[in-house]
Motif scaffolding. Structure first.
Motif, PDB file in Angstrom:
ATOM      1  N   LEU A 284       0.815  10.339  11.866  1.00  0.00           N
ATOM      2  CA  LEU A 284       0.143   9.042  11.715  1.00  0.00           C
ATOM      3  C   LEU A 284       1.137   7.887  11.877  1.00  0.00           C
ATOM      4  CD1 LEU A 284      -2.349   9.601   8.746  1.00  0.00           C
ATOM      5  CD2 LEU A 284      -2.902   9.340  11.166  1.00  0.00           C
ATOM      6  N   LYS A 285       2.344   8.045  11.327  1.00  0.00           N
ATOM      7  CA  LYS A 285       3.352   6.993  11.462  1.00  0.00           C
ATOM      8  C   LYS A 285       3.630   6.694  12.942  1.00  0.00           C
ATOM      9  CE  LYS A 285       6.072   7.431   7.199  1.00  0.00           C
ATOM     10  NZ  LYS A 285       6.204   6.018   6.822  1.00  0.00           N
ATOM     11  N   GLU A 286       3.659   7.748  13.741  1.00  0.00           N
ATOM     12  CA  GLU A 286       3.997   7.592  15.160  1.00  0.00           C
ATOM     13  C   GLU A 286       2.806   7.124  16.005  1.00  0.00           C
ATOM     14  OE1 GLU A 286       7.122  10.054  17.515  1.00  0.00           O
ATOM     15  OE2 GLU A 286       5.256  11.153  17.634  1.00  0.00           O
ATOM     16  N   HIS A 287       1.600   7.504  15.610  1.00  0.00           N
ATOM     17  CA  HIS A 287       0.438   7.294  16.495  1.00  0.00           C
ATOM     18  C   HIS A 287      -0.689   6.436  15.936  1.00  0.00           C
ATOM     19  CE1 HIS A 287       1.937  10.206  19.422  1.00  0.00           C
ATOM     20  NE2 HIS A 287       2.234  11.000  18.412  1.00  0.00           N
ATOM     21  N   GLN A 288      -0.530   5.884  14.706  1.00  0.00           N
ATOM     22  CA  GLN A 288      -1.693   5.215  14.123  1.00  0.00           C
ATOM     23  C   GLN A 288      -2.236   4.075  14.995  1.00  0.00           C
ATOM     24  OE1 GLN A 288      -1.737   2.564  10.864  1.00  0.00           O
ATOM     25  NE2 GLN A 288       0.473   2.533  10.569  1.00  0.00           N
ATOM     26  N   PRO A 294     -11.831   1.011  16.153  1.00  0.00           N
ATOM     27  CA  PRO A 294     -10.883  -0.071  15.911  1.00  0.00           C
ATOM     28  C   PRO A 294      -9.701   0.380  15.030  1.00  0.00           C
ATOM     29  CG  PRO A 294     -12.881  -0.360  14.588  1.00  0.00           C
ATOM     30  CD  PRO A 294     -13.148   0.772  15.509  1.00  0.00           C
ATOM     31  N   PRO A 295      -8.631  -0.431  14.997  1.00  0.00           N
ATOM     32  CA  PRO A 295      -7.456  -0.054  14.191  1.00  0.00           C
ATOM     33  C   PRO A 295      -7.814   0.094  12.714  1.00  0.00           C
ATOM     34  CG  PRO A 295      -6.967  -1.940  15.611  1.00  0.00           C
ATOM     35  CD  PRO A 295      -8.437  -1.729  15.682  1.00  0.00           C
ATOM     36  N   LEU A 296      -6.946   0.773  11.991  1.00  0.00           N
ATOM     37  CA  LEU A 296      -7.156   0.956  10.552  1.00  0.00           C
ATOM     38  C   LEU A 296      -7.098  -0.391   9.830  1.00  0.00           C
ATOM     39  CD1 LEU A 296      -4.833   4.038   9.880  1.00  0.00           C
ATOM     40  CD2 LEU A 296      -7.331   4.039   9.984  1.00  0.00           C
ATOM     41  N   PRO A 297      -7.791  -0.506   8.680  1.00  0.00           N
ATOM     42  CA  PRO A 297      -7.639  -1.723   7.871  1.00  0.00           C
ATOM     43  C   PRO A 297      -6.168  -1.941   7.530  1.00  0.00           C
ATOM     44  CG  PRO A 297      -9.376  -0.302   6.980  1.00  0.00           C
ATOM     45  CD  PRO A 297      -8.699   0.479   8.056  1.00  0.00           C
ATOM     46  N   ALA A 298      -5.772  -3.203   7.416  1.00  0.00           N
ATOM     47  CA  ALA A 298      -4.358  -3.559   7.224  1.00  0.00           C
ATOM     48  C   ALA A 298      -3.713  -2.825   6.048  1.00  0.00           C
ATOM     49  CB  ALA A 298      -4.230  -5.070   7.039  1.00  0.00           C
ATOM     50  N   LYS A 300      -4.443   0.104   4.670  1.00  0.00           N
ATOM     51  CA  LYS A 300      -4.206   1.525   4.941  1.00  0.00           C
ATOM     52  C   LYS A 300      -3.055   1.689   5.942  1.00  0.00           C
ATOM     53  CE  LYS A 300      -7.591   4.801   5.176  1.00  0.00           C
ATOM     54  NZ  LYS A 300      -7.278   6.056   4.441  1.00  0.00           N
ATOM     55  N   ALA A 301      -3.045   0.840   6.962  1.00  0.00           N
ATOM     56  CA  ALA A 301      -1.966   0.887   7.965  1.00  0.00           C
ATOM     57  C   ALA A 301      -0.610   0.639   7.296  1.00  0.00           C
ATOM     58  CB  ALA A 301      -2.216  -0.152   9.053  1.00  0.00           C
ATOM     59  N   GLU A 302      -0.591  -0.289   6.339  1.00  0.00           N
ATOM     60  CA  GLU A 302       0.634  -0.628   5.620  1.00  0.00           C
ATOM     61  C   GLU A 302       1.099   0.544   4.753  1.00  0.00           C
ATOM     62  OE1 GLU A 302       3.798  -3.142   4.621  1.00  0.00           O
ATOM     63  OE2 GLU A 302       2.378  -3.140   6.287  1.00  0.00           O
ATOM     64  N   ALA A 303       0.143   1.236   4.105  1.00  0.00           N
ATOM     65  CA  ALA A 303       0.481   2.406   3.269  1.00  0.00           C
ATOM     66  C   ALA A 303       1.141   3.488   4.123  1.00  0.00           C
ATOM     67  CB  ALA A 303      -0.772   2.950   2.589  1.00  0.00           C
ATOM     68  N   ILE A 304       0.612   3.703   5.338  1.00  0.00           N
ATOM     69  CA  ILE A 304       1.177   4.704   6.255  1.00  0.00           C
ATOM     70  C   ILE A 304       2.621   4.333   6.603  1.00  0.00           C
ATOM     71  CG2 ILE A 304       1.040   5.601   8.633  1.00  0.00           C
ATOM     72  CD1 ILE A 304      -2.061   5.491   8.301  1.00  0.00           C
ATOM     73  N   ARG A 305       2.843   3.038   6.831  1.00  0.00           N
ATOM     74  CA  ARG A 305       4.206   2.588   7.180  1.00  0.00           C
ATOM     75  C   ARG A 305       5.163   2.712   5.994  1.00  0.00           C
ATOM     76  NH1 ARG A 305       1.493  -0.977  10.719  1.00  0.00           N
ATOM     77  NH2 ARG A 305       1.141  -2.552   9.118  1.00  0.00           N
ATOM     78  N   LYS A 306       4.688   2.397   4.795  1.00  0.00           N
ATOM     79  CA  LYS A 306       5.585   2.317   3.626  1.00  0.00           C
ATOM     80  C   LYS A 306       5.948   3.671   3.019  1.00  0.00           C
ATOM     81  CE  LYS A 306       3.373  -0.664   0.985  1.00  0.00           C
ATOM     82  NZ  LYS A 306       3.011  -1.720   0.003  1.00  0.00           N
ATOM     83  N   LEU A 307       5.011   4.599   2.981  1.00  0.00           N
ATOM     84  CA  LEU A 307       5.293   5.900   2.356  1.00  0.00           C
ATOM     85  C   LEU A 307       6.394   6.631   3.128  1.00  0.00           C
ATOM     86  CD1 LEU A 307       1.666   7.022   1.496  1.00  0.00           C
ATOM     87  CD2 LEU A 307       3.503   6.737  -0.171  1.00  0.00           C
ATOM     88  N   GLY A 435       9.627   0.703  -2.149  1.00  0.00           N
ATOM     89  CA  GLY A 435       8.691  -0.243  -1.526  1.00  0.00           C
ATOM     90  C   GLY A 435       7.252   0.240  -1.549  1.00  0.00           C
ATOM     91  N   SER A 436       7.059   1.513  -1.904  1.00  0.00           N
ATOM     92  CA  SER A 436       5.690   2.034  -2.007  1.00  0.00           C
ATOM     93  C   SER A 436       5.456   2.566  -3.418  1.00  0.00           C
ATOM     94  CB  SER A 436       5.429   3.132  -0.967  1.00  0.00           C
ATOM     95  OG  SER A 436       6.260   4.257  -1.204  1.00  0.00           O
ATOM     96  N   THR A 437       4.185   2.830  -3.742  1.00  0.00           N
ATOM     97  CA  THR A 437       3.824   3.362  -5.066  1.00  0.00           C
ATOM     98  C   THR A 437       2.752   4.427  -4.902  1.00  0.00           C
ATOM     99  OG1 THR A 437       1.947   1.890  -5.478  1.00  0.00           O
ATOM    100  CG2 THR A 437       4.126   1.035  -6.054  1.00  0.00           C
ATOM    101  N   GLY A 438       2.351   5.023  -6.014  1.00  0.00           N
ATOM    102  CA  GLY A 438       1.263   5.997  -5.986  1.00  0.00           C
ATOM    103  C   GLY A 438      -0.031   5.400  -5.457  1.00  0.00           C
ATOM    104  N   ASP A 439      -0.178   4.087  -5.584  1.00  0.00           N
ATOM    105  CA  ASP A 439      -1.390   3.433  -5.045  1.00  0.00           C
ATOM    106  C   ASP A 439      -1.494   3.628  -3.536  1.00  0.00           C
ATOM    107  OD1 ASP A 439      -1.910   2.537  -7.579  1.00  0.00           O
ATOM    108  OD2 ASP A 439      -1.274   0.465  -7.238  1.00  0.00           O
ATOM    109  N   ASP A 440      -0.342   3.726  -2.869  1.00  0.00           N
ATOM    110  CA  ASP A 440      -0.363   3.932  -1.414  1.00  0.00           C
ATOM    111  C   ASP A 440      -0.912   5.310  -1.054  1.00  0.00           C
ATOM    112  OD1 ASP A 440       0.705   1.412  -0.412  1.00  0.00           O
ATOM    113  OD2 ASP A 440       2.533   1.991  -1.459  1.00  0.00           O
ATOM    114  N   LEU A 441      -0.632   6.315  -1.901  1.00  0.00           N
ATOM    115  CA  LEU A 441      -1.195   7.656  -1.675  1.00  0.00           C
ATOM    116  C   LEU A 441      -2.716   7.601  -1.836  1.00  0.00           C
ATOM    117  CD1 LEU A 441       1.540   9.571  -3.672  1.00  0.00           C
ATOM    118  CD2 LEU A 441       1.153   9.845  -1.221  1.00  0.00           C
ATOM    119  N   ASP A 442      -3.179   6.825  -2.826  1.00  0.00           N
ATOM    120  CA  ASP A 442      -4.633   6.657  -3.009  1.00  0.00           C
ATOM    121  C   ASP A 442      -5.250   5.906  -1.833  1.00  0.00           C
ATOM    122  OD1 ASP A 442      -4.675   8.029  -5.382  1.00  0.00           O
ATOM    123  OD2 ASP A 442      -4.632   6.242  -6.659  1.00  0.00           O
ATOM    124  N   LEU A 443      -4.529   4.899  -1.311  1.00  0.00           N
ATOM    125  CA  LEU A 443      -5.018   4.171  -0.133  1.00  0.00           C
ATOM    126  C   LEU A 443      -5.147   5.103   1.074  1.00  0.00           C
ATOM    127  CD1 LEU A 443      -3.124   0.748  -0.167  1.00  0.00           C
ATOM    128  CD2 LEU A 443      -5.587   1.043   0.082  1.00  0.00           C
TER     129      LEU A 443
END
Length: 503
Positions: A284-288, A294-298, A300-307, A435-443
């Motif tokens: 997902l990091k490479e291909h999201q 349409p693209p992912l909501p901002a 969710k896209a940010e969670a993929i980048r940060k984790l 820079g990320s938290t458990g909330d990003d896993l939930d996102l």
């Protein structure tokens, strides 16, 4: 496929995708279901190979926390894949705290052995500090951002009180450096400086002494696969783009419209009511950017980048005869010129093998004896770029150094994993990065559309990186697949309920 009933596509045939499919197939009004797997086999990051006259695990190695609360352990037991020892109550009650067992022998880069007393002392210090990180879980702030910085700060204070001679102090730091490298393997990261301190304690360790599956971990995914209807799995079917929030029509289904259309690399266009995406976070990091339209909501896209998503690889070495003692289980390697308090700024070419934590001794096979080395991070990714010959030569030199035997026979063959190079994986498993938290896993786990408009549950997400407390594990992946299947079943049940005539 007949047009009646919901059409569900699962993208990815790892344990998350297989678990979701198994659950959906058992639903009383089973949907039309296909699992699209990019490669030629099921299992994803569970990959067992028949080699050296036995079975070796190129991917997942252990069931972590094999006890009643672990669904992978329960399934393996149900399928008859575990032995008496693994199933024993005694085994299930062991509390490891998630820490790796101590080595049978610890060797230095100059060919001497370290007293296990000293190794134990450093292990107690290191794992005591790892346990302390849990105290920051519900704190409003942490003294430093990363687990690595916290460990180094605490160790620096301890070192100030050490009273031994300089050589012993240096050796103790070198041993601690090996424990840092072990923790990098456990967390699937290049450095503990990349792992966030505050959420680190959220990862949950289950009771039980980690165990292996004698016939291979893939036996488990093969059993799940065998329980699915024959035509469920489609192999060698990589997905290019998931078009969602649309109104798609396909000639094969006249008069029907679908909210999702899955476009495959081979040009196939498959319409669906629901898609469960179970691909690894590395992919997902490479291909999201191109994988969703349409693209992912901002968010969710940010969670993929940060984790975080790092690499942990294995290198298997096959020997004619063992040079280790019969009761030896793990050979630890300590590089005497290393310290967690000093950054090594040498080139990967010359030093990649110093990240190797040592060698696990595999149970003897029919005609050969096999060691399994573990290595994480950028050094591990660099190792993937080398030839088998280069890896074999480098590790032969390492073993000759640490045994103090320049005549030690070279291994007769090598086999290794290359998870970073694998195009549909791009690494090993996830961690909660600075820079990320458990909330990003939930996102990561939130279905689309996220705003409650349009057809509900068009795109759902499963996989180890969507489980807040069991990320990086096979049981986290399996539970996430079940979770998303249950989410769909809940929707269908409510639709059935709403369509019932009211008296």
């Amino acid at each position: 496929m007949a047009s009646r009933g919901p059409r569900v596509l699962v993208v990815g045939g790892g344990i998350a995708g297989l678990g979701a499919a198994q659950r959906l197939c058992r639903y009383r009004a089973a949907p039309h279901l296909r699992v699209l797997e990019a490669t030629a086999s099921a299992g994803g990051r569970i990959r067992s190979e028949r080699r050296f006259g036995g079975v070796v695990e190129l991917g997942a190695h252990w069931i972590h926390g094999p006890s009643q609360g672990n669904p992978v352990f329960q399934l393996a037991a149900e399928f008859g894949l575990l032995g008496e020892k693994e199933l024993s109550e005694e085994n299930q009650l062991v509390e490891t705290g998630g820490h790796v067992a101590l080595p049978s022998i610890s060797c230095t880069s100059s060919g001497t052995s370290v007293s296990l007393e000293l190794v134990t002392e450093m292990a107690c210090l290191f794992y005591g500090l790892i346990d302390q990180t849990r105290e920051f879980l519900n704190e409003s702030g942490t003294p430093v951002a990363s687990v690595g910085e916290f460990l180094k700060k605490e160790i620096s204070q301890q070192v100030a009180n050490w009273t031994e001679d300089e050589d012993t102090k240096k050796l103790k730091l070198a041993i601690l450096n090996t424990f840092f490298n072990i923790e990098c393997c456990v967390s699937g990261t290049h450095s503990m400086d990349l792992v966030a301190l505050a959420p680190f304690g959220e990862y949950t360790v289950l009771p039980g002494l980690d165990c292996t599956l004698a016939g291979g971990y893939q036996g488990l995914t093969n059993c799940i696969l065998a329980s699915l209807p024959n035509d469920t799995m489609v192999f060698d079917k990589p997905v290019k783009t998931i078009h969602w929030n649309g109104s798609f029509q396909e000639a094969a289904f006249p008069g029907e419209t679908f909210p999702v259309l899955v476009e495959c690399e081979d040009g196939a266009r498959l319409p669906a009511h629901h898609v469960i995406v179970t691909v690894p976070l590395g992919f997902l990091k490479e291909h999201q950017d191109t994988f969703f339209d349409p693209p992912l909501p901002a968010k969710k896209a940010e969670a993929i980048r940060k984790l975080g998503f790092g690499t942990n690889n294995k290198i298997f070495l096959e020997f004619e005869e063992p040079f280790w003692e019969p009761d030896c289980q793990f050979i630890q390697v300590v590089w005497e010129d290393t310290s967690p308090l000093q950054d090594m700024a040498l080139s990967l070419q010359d030093t990649w093998f110093k990240k190797l934590i040592g060698f696990l001794v595999l149970p003897p096979f029919e005609s050969s004896h096999v060691l399994c080395g573990f290595i994480a991070g950028l050094e591990s990714e660099f190792m993937e770029t080398l030839s088998d010959e280069e890896v074999l030569l480098a590790l032969t030199q390492v073993l000759r150094r640490v045994t103090g035997n320049p005549q030690l026979p070279a291994a007769k063959s090598v086999l290794r994993s290359r998870w970073h190079s694998a195009p549909y994986t791009r690494g090993s498993y996830s961690y909660v990065a600075v820079g990320s938290t458990g909330d990003d896993l939930d996102l990561m786990a939130q279905p689309l559309p996220a705003d409650g408009t349009g057809t509900q549950l068009q795109v759902l997400f499963a996989g180890e990186a969507t489980h807040r407390t069991f990320y990086s594990t096979t049981h986290g992946a399996l539970l996430s697949g079940w979770r998303e299947a249950d989410r769909l079943i809940g929707l269908w049940d409510s639709q059935v309920e709403q369509s019932r005539p009211r008296l």
